[in-house]
Scaffold this motif. Structure first.
Motif, PDB file in Angstrom:
ATOM      1  N   SER A  76    -131.621   1.879  16.195  1.00 27.54           N
ATOM      2  CA  SER A  76    -131.341   1.990  14.759  1.00 27.54           C
ATOM      3  C   SER A  76    -132.634   2.149  13.954  1.00 27.54           C
ATOM      4  O   SER A  76    -132.676   2.915  12.993  1.00 27.54           O
ATOM      5  CB  SER A  76    -130.527   0.802  14.256  1.00 27.54           C
ATOM      6  N   LYS A  95    -133.897   5.740  14.360  1.00 26.26           N
ATOM      7  CA  LYS A  95    -133.119   6.659  13.511  1.00 26.26           C
ATOM      8  C   LYS A  95    -133.522   6.535  12.050  1.00 26.26           C
ATOM      9  O   LYS A  95    -133.608   7.532  11.332  1.00 26.26           O
ATOM     10  CB  LYS A  95    -131.626   6.384  13.676  1.00 26.26           C
ATOM     11  N   ASN A 118    -134.812  -0.362  20.129  1.00 20.17           N
ATOM     12  CA  ASN A 118    -134.413  -0.430  18.725  1.00 20.17           C
ATOM     13  C   ASN A 118    -134.019   0.960  18.215  1.00 20.17           C
ATOM     14  O   ASN A 118    -134.712   1.580  17.411  1.00 20.17           O
ATOM     15  CB  ASN A 118    -135.544  -1.029  17.890  1.00 20.17           C
ATOM     16  N   GLN A 151    -128.339  -4.783   5.859  1.00 22.19           N
ATOM     17  CA  GLN A 151    -128.484  -3.627   6.735  1.00 22.19           C
ATOM     18  C   GLN A 151    -127.282  -2.701   6.618  1.00 22.19           C
ATOM     19  O   GLN A 151    -126.197  -3.109   6.216  1.00 22.19           O
ATOM     20  CB  GLN A 151    -128.661  -4.086   8.186  1.00 22.19           C
ATOM     21  N   GLU A 152    -127.500  -1.442   6.942  1.00 18.77           N
ATOM     22  CA  GLU A 152    -126.472  -0.397   6.967  1.00 18.77           C
ATOM     23  C   GLU A 152    -125.863  -0.131   5.594  1.00 18.77           C
ATOM     24  O   GLU A 152    -124.692   0.209   5.472  1.00 18.77           O
ATOM     25  CB  GLU A 152    -125.407  -0.724   8.016  1.00 18.77           C
TER      26      GLU A 152
END
Length: 145
Positions: free
Chosen positions: A118, A121, A116, A83-84
């Motif tokens: 994230s 986005k 949620n 992730q990220e």
């Protein structure tokens, strides 16, 4: 090589089921085994493992929702180790390309838990927008392909 979406098979299902999210995401993201079973029992749902350069990084489930007839992304997750890093967005874009091939230029839906942020986005970053509907206590988002 980049992002590949591969069918869940007897060779990769266990590794796919072993993918993990962060503790705070548990309860928001359904277990992968649940989604894999859905795709085996219902012809209208398709499960895919997400790979980046032959490394399994995530999972998704898409298809036609029975009650509404809407084509949608039902489940989407990226393992916490990946992730990220921009991989989730790349995989989502790859899925949208696949949806265009399979279904044409359609409205494609997903839902997102209000908790949620994230995920919301991420969906917005590829063009999904909230449409004001609520489904399964989640916000419905849509993109025109």
């Amino acid at each position: 090589m980049g992002i590949l979406l591969k069918q869940v098979t007897k060779e990769n299902w266990y590794e796919c089921n072993s993918l993990e999210v962060y503790k705070e995401q548990e309860g928001i993201v359904a277990p992968n085994y649940n989604s894999i079973i859905i795709s085996l029992l219902y012809d209208n749902w398709h499960s895919k493992c997400i790979y980046e350069d032959n490394v399994l990084i995530g999972f998704l489930l898409y298809g036609i929702e029975e009650d509404t007839g809407k084509p949608m992304l039902l489940r989407y997750m990226v393992d916490k180790k990946f992730q990220e890093k921009g991989l989730g967005k790349k995989a989502l874009l790859k899925l949208l390309d696949l949806i265009k091939i399979e279904y044409g230029n359609i409205k494609f839906y997903t839902t997102v838990s209000p908790k949620n942020v994230s995920a919301e986005k991420l969906y917005e970053s590829v063009g999904f927008e909230k449409n004001g509907e609520i489904m399964w206590d989640e916000n419905v988002m849509v993109i025109q392909l």
